[in-house]
Every structure is written in C-alpha cells, then in structure tokens.
Motif scaffolding. Sequence first.
Motif, PDB file in Angstrom:
ATOM      1  N   PHE A  44      87.985 132.724  58.997  1.00  0.00           N
ATOM      2  CA  PHE A  44      87.877 131.285  58.768  1.00  0.00           C
ATOM      3  C   PHE A  44      87.027 131.063  57.521  1.00  0.00           C
ATOM      4  O   PHE A  44      85.832 131.329  57.517  1.00  0.00           O
ATOM      5  CB  PHE A  44      87.219 130.630  59.984  1.00  0.00           C
ATOM      6  N   LEU A  45      87.658 130.589  56.439  1.00  0.00           N
ATOM      7  CA  LEU A  45      86.961 130.381  55.173  1.00  0.00           C
ATOM      8  C   LEU A  45      86.675 128.900  54.935  1.00  0.00           C
ATOM      9  O   LEU A  45      87.599 128.074  55.013  1.00  0.00           O
ATOM     10  CB  LEU A  45      87.786 130.923  54.005  1.00  0.00           C
ATOM     11  N   ILE A  46      85.420 128.576  54.635  1.00  0.00           N
ATOM     12  CA  ILE A  46      85.004 127.204  54.386  1.00  0.00           C
ATOM     13  C   ILE A  46      84.307 127.106  53.032  1.00  0.00           C
ATOM     14  O   ILE A  46      83.253 127.717  52.833  1.00  0.00           O
ATOM     15  CB  ILE A  46      84.046 126.696  55.479  1.00  0.00           C
ATOM     16  N   SER A  47      84.899 126.358  52.117  1.00  0.00           N
ATOM     17  CA  SER A  47      84.207 125.994  50.881  1.00  0.00           C
ATOM     18  C   SER A  47      83.465 124.702  51.179  1.00  0.00           C
ATOM     19  O   SER A  47      84.040 123.615  51.132  1.00  0.00           O
ATOM     20  CB  SER A  47      85.195 125.806  49.729  1.00  0.00           C
ATOM     21  N   ASP A  48      82.191 124.828  51.521  1.00  0.00           N
ATOM     22  CA  ASP A  48      81.421 123.695  52.023  1.00  0.00           C
ATOM     23  C   ASP A  48      81.347 122.583  50.970  1.00  0.00           C
ATOM     24  O   ASP A  48      81.012 122.816  49.814  1.00  0.00           O
ATOM     25  CB  ASP A  48      80.011 124.161  52.394  1.00  0.00           C
ATOM     26  N   GLY A  49      81.677 121.352  51.400  1.00  0.00           N
ATOM     27  CA  GLY A  49      81.554 120.215  50.501  1.00  0.00           C
ATOM     28  C   GLY A  49      82.575 120.160  49.388  1.00  0.00           C
ATOM     29  O   GLY A  49      82.306 119.599  48.331  1.00  0.00           O
ATOM     30  N   ASP A  87      91.162 115.346  58.968  1.00  0.00           N
ATOM     31  CA  ASP A  87      90.153 114.302  59.134  1.00  0.00           C
ATOM     32  C   ASP A  87      88.844 114.978  59.536  1.00  0.00           C
ATOM     33  O   ASP A  87      88.798 115.720  60.529  1.00  0.00           O
ATOM     34  CB  ASP A  87      90.629 113.344  60.221  1.00  0.00           C
ATOM     35  N   THR A  88      87.763 114.717  58.804  1.00  0.00           N
ATOM     36  CA  THR A  88      86.513 115.449  58.991  1.00  0.00           C
ATOM     37  C   THR A  88      85.417 114.650  59.697  1.00  0.00           C
ATOM     38  O   THR A  88      84.261 115.074  59.720  1.00  0.00           O
ATOM     39  CB  THR A  88      85.953 115.912  57.632  1.00  0.00           C
ATOM     40  N   GLY A 325      84.257 116.504  52.131  1.00  0.00           N
ATOM     41  CA  GLY A 325      84.133 116.337  50.698  1.00  0.00           C
ATOM     42  C   GLY A 325      82.691 116.069  50.313  1.00  0.00           C
ATOM     43  O   GLY A 325      81.835 115.809  51.164  1.00  0.00           O
ATOM     44  N   ASN A 326      82.419 116.114  49.011  1.00  0.00           N
ATOM     45  CA  ASN A 326      81.080 115.818  48.520  1.00  0.00           C
ATOM     46  C   ASN A 326      81.163 115.349  47.073  1.00  0.00           C
ATOM     47  O   ASN A 326      81.645 116.075  46.205  1.00  0.00           O
ATOM     48  CB  ASN A 326      80.170 117.046  48.625  1.00  0.00           C
ATOM     49  N   TRP A 424      81.616 111.645  38.689  1.00  0.00           N
ATOM     50  CA  TRP A 424      81.195 111.820  40.091  1.00  0.00           C
ATOM     51  C   TRP A 424      80.999 110.438  40.713  1.00  0.00           C
ATOM     52  O   TRP A 424      80.467 109.546  40.059  1.00  0.00           O
ATOM     53  CB  TRP A 424      79.868 112.571  40.169  1.00  0.00           C
ATOM     54  N   ILE A 425      81.378 110.264  41.976  1.00  0.00           N
ATOM     55  CA  ILE A 425      81.187 108.950  42.586  1.00  0.00           C
ATOM     56  C   ILE A 425      79.820 108.813  43.255  1.00  0.00           C
ATOM     57  O   ILE A 425      79.374 107.712  43.533  1.00  0.00           O
ATOM     58  CB  ILE A 425      82.293 108.619  43.615  1.00  0.00           C
ATOM     59  N   SER A 426      79.144 109.927  43.537  1.00  0.00           N
ATOM     60  CA  SER A 426      77.871 109.869  44.250  1.00  0.00           C
ATOM     61  C   SER A 426      77.198 111.228  44.151  1.00  0.00           C
ATOM     62  O   SER A 426      77.642 112.108  43.416  1.00  0.00           O
ATOM     63  CB  SER A 426      78.093 109.510  45.722  1.00  0.00           C
ATOM     64  N   MET A 427      76.135 111.395  44.924  1.00  0.00           N
ATOM     65  CA  MET A 427      75.482 112.702  45.056  1.00  0.00           C
ATOM     66  C   MET A 427      75.448 113.101  46.530  1.00  0.00           C
ATOM     67  O   MET A 427      74.550 113.825  46.970  1.00  0.00           O
ATOM     68  CB  MET A 427      74.067 112.660  44.478  1.00  0.00           C
ATOM     69  N   ASP A 428      76.431 112.646  47.298  1.00  0.00           N
ATOM     70  CA  ASP A 428      76.400 112.926  48.739  1.00  0.00           C
ATOM     71  C   ASP A 428      77.808 113.079  49.305  1.00  0.00           C
ATOM     72  O   ASP A 428      78.804 112.875  48.607  1.00  0.00           O
ATOM     73  CB  ASP A 428      75.650 111.810  49.471  1.00  0.00           C
ATOM     74  N   HIS A 429      77.842 113.414  50.586  1.00  0.00           N
ATOM     75  CA  HIS A 429      79.102 113.674  51.275  1.00  0.00           C
ATOM     76  C   HIS A 429      80.020 112.466  51.235  1.00  0.00           C
ATOM     77  O   HIS A 429      79.564 111.324  51.130  1.00  0.00           O
ATOM     78  CB  HIS A 429      78.836 114.051  52.737  1.00  0.00           C
TER      79      HIS A 429
END
Length: 467
Positions: A44-49, A87-88, A325-326, A424-429
């Motif tokens: 299970f591979l997760i590219s976080d954010g 959907d996260t 997403g982030n 970038w739209i923000s600095m968060d999730h």
Amino acid sequence: MNRRKFLRGTTVLTGLFTISPSVIFSNDLEAVAKKGKKAKNIIFLISDGMSSGTLQMANLYSKNILGKNGNWMNLYAENKVSRALMDTASASSAVTDSAAASSSFGGGHRVKNGVLNIGPNGEKYLPIWQKFKNAGKKAGCVTTVTITHATPAGFCVNSDSRNAENEIAEMYADLGLDVMMGGGDEFFNASKREDKKDIYKMYEQKGYQVLKEKSDLENIKKGQRTLGVFNSGALPYTIDRNNIAELQNTPTLAEMSAVAINQMKDNENGFVLLIEGGKVDWAAHANDIAALIHDQLAFDEAVKTAIDFAEKDKETLVIITTDHGNANPGLIYGKEAVENFNSIANYKYTNEYILNAIHADFNLQQIKDLIYQTNKISLTDEEAKHLLSFYSGLEKQETGLYNYKKLPFKAYSEIQKKHNNVGWISMDHSGDYVELAMYGPGSEMLKPFVQNIELHNLMLKAAAVIA
C-alpha cells in the motif's frame, strides 16, 4: 445443436478464464480464493498530501527534464491498473488530517481528525496490519518521516492522539511488527526521551536488529525483525540529500522499500507493507516546489520497486494513492509557462535549506547572491528587502505547519511563482477527491469512485482474510 446446452457449455468454458461479477463482488471469500485471485501480499503506497497538481507537475518535470514518463503515469498509459477517484473526508470534516485518513484505511471507520482508530465513544477499531498479523502474514511500514507518524500509525495502532509518538514507538514493539523504517530517533533514544526509556534496547530484547545508517541495509540479517531509524525527526528532503554530502548516509524510500520486501517476501503466508512518501505533504505545507517535485519523484521510484516485484510475483496487490490533497499546487497559464516551469531544474536545494541560510545581518546583495546561486533567480531590491524583513523581526508572522522557525515560505513561493508559473491555493490540506490506482489480484474489485474506508474491506477480501 440444442441452444440451451450450447450456452451452458460456453458458460463453463469462459468460466475457466474469467471471474463473473457476482463472484468478484460477493462476500464469499472462499469463492474468490478458488478462482485464483487471492492476494498473498499487499503493498500500500501513500504519497502523503499529494494533490493532483503534484502528480502532474512531477510527471511533467520527469518528461521535460529527465526525459522519461513517470512510473505511476506509465501504469495509466499502459492500461495496467484499475483507477478510481477517492473521497478522503474524516468523521469530523470534509478536510481530513493524516491520522483520520490513515485510520480510514487502517480501521475501516471514519474517525475524528487527530485520533488513530478510536471511535466517538472510545471504540477501538482493530487496525488492519494487526488483522493481517493475526492471519499469519508479516507486516511492515517504511516512511520518509518519523516511523511513529500518523500515517504508519494508522495502519498499526489505536491512540487518542496522533502526537503520542513516544507511546506509539513502544506499541510497535509490543505488536511484533516485522519491518519498521524511517526517522524518529528522538522517540527511541534514551538520551532524547524525557522518560529516559531506551526503546532501542526494548526492541533488541525482542529480537530486532536495529539499523541507524544507510550502510546497515547492506549487512541486514535476512528474515529477522528489523527496526531502521535513520535520522532524528524526518528523513531529509530528496533534493537536499542529493546535493548535500552529509545527508547521503540516509536511505531513499525506494531503497527502504526494496529491503522491506526482501525481508518479508519468503513468509509462507505472505506480507503486507505500507510505503509512505511523507515529506510530499511537508513540502506542500511549505509551498516548496523543489522539495515537492523531488520527493514525489522519489515516491515514484518506490512505485517502480513495488510494481517490479508484483509483476514477477503474480500474487501481490499494489495500491497507489494519497491520503488527502495539500495546498493544491498547479502550473498556471502564461505565454512562457512551460519554459518557466522547466527553470525549476536550476533549483539545487529546498526552500527550507535556502531560507535557513539567511540571517538578520545579511545585506541585500548577500540575499540576492544566495538566491541566484541556489535558484538562478535574480531578485529585485524590493524582493530582497521583503525577505530580509522576516529576519529582522518586522514580519515574523509566517507560521504554518512544520514551520516552527517562522521562515518566509509563503513570501518566497510568491517570488518564485513569477519565475516558474507554479501557484498554490493555501499552505494546508484540501478536501479534493484524489487519485487511486490498483494493480494485481483484487484490483478488479475497485469501483470508479470510493470512500477511503472502503479500502479496508477490499484488502481483506482480496487476501481472503476473515477478521
């Protein structure tokens, strides 16, 4: 010929080569296994954010600068995987944190942000790596952040707080997880823990080999339980490791992944492995394009490691996705957008490294020289003055997650934007739907749109494990 007999005969013949939809989607685990579709192993591979723009820009960089398509995108181009949107959301918000997101995969229930596999009334949802351990499989996690961080922890433990990393380090030992690799020396080292517990010794007493340098991977004892902690805090960003000699004693995500697979692959009941590109998320929080692209590409190499093994093994389900997403970065329209984007090839370090190198006593020329040397960007006097103002205490308000030094990440990314066309739209999730791909036995069960919690039961069904 009797038409009914003919149709009955063709059904039998085609059944030898295909699985009917009723079997694929049934709860009859025995039927799935009998059809030869059982997944002995799961990676299970997760590219976080990872927002979709991150995937696109890393692939564009790979094609334009490195001259090749990315491994993840090749799976799409070659039609090798099942693909979906996911959907996260968490139980408390449409925008999840990593703890709740990982718990959705790990415990099969949506929980509130900040907790690990704990329900609203204190319910403890048994994490999936424990379920697979109970079924006789080996289980492991590798990550580029602390091994006790939210994403690996969500597959393994129950905790009221994702921040209880000291306790999580001890929980892993009690669970007997087979391979754990990443950063986080401060949670294992007696000299760095407030309670002075020697957690490394605890692992050694339980039969673990403890690795602390990249070179230790070359002398690993095959099959023995393994704890690899290669840094205090997270592992270095890929682009910094590539260009700073003293950081090159830490392994890459692909190197750790290959070792973890090799350590567990001979188990007769198979293995399960989480691979996390955790610093993709941290780079997005910092609006740091060089860090983001190069850590996404490092994750993409781990994808290749997993797929290469699965293609030979034929019994491994590979899941490739993100937890959320982030910052939703993306390439912005402009007459010279692609040319400007390609200038990122001139960036030799992360913004974190560059901004840490600036001091309050710098003059404007020193800042301008530093930025040109590291990014090939020529600052105006006004831009140099703006950056310097953060160091003189006039504009110390920039915070953001993982920015305890209050470095001017946002201010500098806005300057870079004029030269690389990345916004970038923000600095968060963010709460956007995310990419999900599957390869191997069980991937045929993937629907075009899923909730994150659905992957829990899909993994159990694919492996024919009743938990």
